[in-house]
Design a protein around this motif. Structure first.
Motif, PDB file in Angstrom:
ATOM      1  N   CYS A  16       0.708  -1.138   0.143  1.00 23.40           N
ATOM      2  CA  CYS A  16       0.012   0.258   0.292  1.00 23.40           C
ATOM      3  C   CYS A  16       0.861   0.560   0.043  1.00 23.40           C
ATOM      4  CB  CYS A  16      -0.884  -0.128   1.340  1.00 23.40           C
ATOM      5  SG  CYS A  16      -2.370  -0.860   1.169  1.00 23.40           S
ATOM      6  N   MET A  17       1.911   1.053   0.606  1.00 24.67           N
ATOM      7  CA  MET A  17       2.605   2.677   0.484  1.00 24.67           C
ATOM      8  C   MET A  17       3.657   2.461  -0.575  1.00 24.67           C
ATOM      9  SD  MET A  17       2.195   3.789   3.424  1.00 24.67           S
ATOM     10  CE  MET A  17       0.811   3.172   3.887  1.00 24.67           C
ATOM     11  N   LYS A  18       3.478   1.559  -1.013  1.00 20.84           N
ATOM     12  CA  LYS A  18       4.781   1.303  -2.101  1.00 20.84           C
ATOM     13  C   LYS A  18       3.883   2.519  -3.869  1.00 20.84           C
ATOM     14  CE  LYS A  18       5.198  -1.932  -5.139  1.00 20.84           C
ATOM     15  NZ  LYS A  18       5.191  -3.658  -6.011  1.00 20.84           N
ATOM     16  N   MET A  19       1.953   1.743  -3.211  1.00 18.67           N
ATOM     17  CA  MET A  19       1.199   2.376  -4.398  1.00 18.67           C
ATOM     18  C   MET A  19       0.894   3.207  -4.342  1.00 18.67           C
ATOM     19  SD  MET A  19       0.444   0.234  -6.806  1.00 18.67           S
ATOM     20  CE  MET A  19      -0.813   0.589  -7.065  1.00 18.67           C
ATOM     21  N   ALA A  20       1.085   4.160  -2.582  1.00 19.90           N
ATOM     22  CA  ALA A  20       0.398   5.826  -2.466  1.00 19.90           C
ATOM     23  C   ALA A  20       1.682   6.451  -3.318  1.00 19.90           C
ATOM     24  CB  ALA A  20       0.705   5.861  -0.738  1.00 19.90           C
ATOM     25  N   LYS A  21       3.208   5.753  -2.935  1.00 18.54           N
ATOM     26  CA  LYS A  21       3.685   6.561  -3.750  1.00 18.54           C
ATOM     27  C   LYS A  21       4.292   7.006  -5.018  1.00 18.54           C
ATOM     28  CE  LYS A  21       7.465   5.515  -0.054  1.00 18.54           C
ATOM     29  NZ  LYS A  21       8.645   4.681   0.444  1.00 18.54           N
ATOM     30  N   LYS A  22       3.311   5.805  -5.856  1.00 22.24           N
ATOM     31  CA  LYS A  22       3.163   6.209  -6.685  1.00 22.24           C
ATOM     32  C   LYS A  22       2.090   6.964  -7.659  1.00 22.24           C
ATOM     33  CE  LYS A  22       4.813   1.029  -8.425  1.00 22.24           C
ATOM     34  NZ  LYS A  22       4.266  -0.460  -9.396  1.00 22.24           N
ATOM     35  N   ASN A  23       1.394   6.757  -6.812  1.00 20.02           N
ATOM     36  CA  ASN A  23       0.079   8.014  -7.006  1.00 20.02           C
ATOM     37  C   ASN A  23      -0.292   8.486  -5.654  1.00 20.02           C
ATOM     38  OD1 ASN A  23      -1.691   5.785  -8.587  1.00 20.02           O
ATOM     39  ND2 ASN A  23      -1.241   4.006  -7.059  1.00 20.02           N
ATOM     40  N   TRP A  31      -4.783   4.368  -0.920  1.00 21.87           N
ATOM     41  CA  TRP A  31      -3.614   2.594  -0.381  1.00 21.87           C
ATOM     42  C   TRP A  31      -3.247   3.381   0.774  1.00 21.87           C
ATOM     43  CZ3 TRP A  31      -4.003  -0.765  -3.602  1.00 21.87           C
ATOM     44  CH2 TRP A  31      -3.538  -1.052  -4.690  1.00 21.87           C
ATOM     45  N   ILE A  32      -3.552   4.871   1.577  1.00 19.67           N
ATOM     46  CA  ILE A  32      -3.004   4.589   2.589  1.00 19.67           C
ATOM     47  C   ILE A  32      -4.506   4.546   3.806  1.00 19.67           C
ATOM     48  CG2 ILE A  32      -2.665   6.471   4.832  1.00 19.67           C
ATOM     49  CD1 ILE A  32      -1.144   7.984   2.773  1.00 19.67           C
ATOM     50  N   HIS A  33      -5.507   4.831   2.650  1.00 15.95           N
ATOM     51  CA  HIS A  33      -6.670   4.074   4.097  1.00 15.95           C
ATOM     52  C   HIS A  33      -7.115   2.227   3.701  1.00 15.95           C
ATOM     53  CE1 HIS A  33     -11.129   3.237   4.640  1.00 15.95           C
ATOM     54  NE2 HIS A  33     -11.145   1.858   3.058  1.00 15.95           N
ATOM     55  N   LEU A  34      -6.366   2.317   2.787  1.00 17.30           N
ATOM     56  CA  LEU A  34      -6.680  -0.037   2.924  1.00 17.30           C
ATOM     57  C   LEU A  34      -5.504  -0.195   4.010  1.00 17.30           C
ATOM     58  CD1 LEU A  34      -7.767  -1.753   1.335  1.00 17.30           C
ATOM     59  CD2 LEU A  34      -5.868  -1.793   0.088  1.00 17.30           C
ATOM     60  N   ALA A  35      -4.311   0.606   3.654  1.00 16.66           N
ATOM     61  CA  ALA A  35      -3.389   0.572   5.044  1.00 16.66           C
ATOM     62  C   ALA A  35      -3.958   0.251   6.291  1.00 16.66           C
ATOM     63  CB  ALA A  35      -1.763   0.197   5.057  1.00 16.66           C
ATOM     64  N   ASP A  36      -4.773   1.487   6.727  1.00 21.27           N
ATOM     65  CA  ASP A  36      -4.882   1.411   8.172  1.00 21.27           C
ATOM     66  C   ASP A  36      -6.336   0.797   8.670  1.00 21.27           C
ATOM     67  OD1 ASP A  36      -4.836   3.250  10.809  1.00 21.27           O
ATOM     68  OD2 ASP A  36      -6.953   3.108   9.590  1.00 21.27           O
ATOM     69  N   ALA A  37      -7.092   0.855   7.041  1.00 16.70           N
ATOM     70  CA  ALA A  37      -8.152   0.083   7.971  1.00 16.70           C
ATOM     71  C   ALA A  37      -8.117  -1.429   7.927  1.00 16.70           C
ATOM     72  CB  ALA A  37      -8.645  -0.328   6.486  1.00 16.70           C
TER      73      ALA A  37
END
Length: 72
Positions: A16-23, A31-37
């Protein structure tokens, strides 16, 4: 020293953090929401693995509870 309670699901968190950096910007928030959830238990790790190949967080997962839900 590594916190033993965070993240519980390292693979999902790292992805998720990798995807957050790409977007950057609003795209990163999902993606941050997904990781936290996943860490909070409102999304199961299996559901997170299922949405990962899509390249975006499925709408049914964006309504789940997290600290970032209000930003979506």
């Amino acid at each position: 020293m590594k916190n033993p309670e965070w993240p519980k699901h390292e693979e999902i968190y790292d992805f998720c953090m990798k995807m957050a950096k790409k977007n950057p910007g609003r795209g990163a928030t999902q993606w941050i929401h997904l990781a936290d959830a996943v860490e909070r238990g409102s999304i199961s790790p299996l559901e997170a693995y299922d949405t990962a190949p899509l390249g975006y967080v499925a709408v049914n997962l964006t309504v789940r509870e997290s600290h970032y839900k209000h930003l979506l």
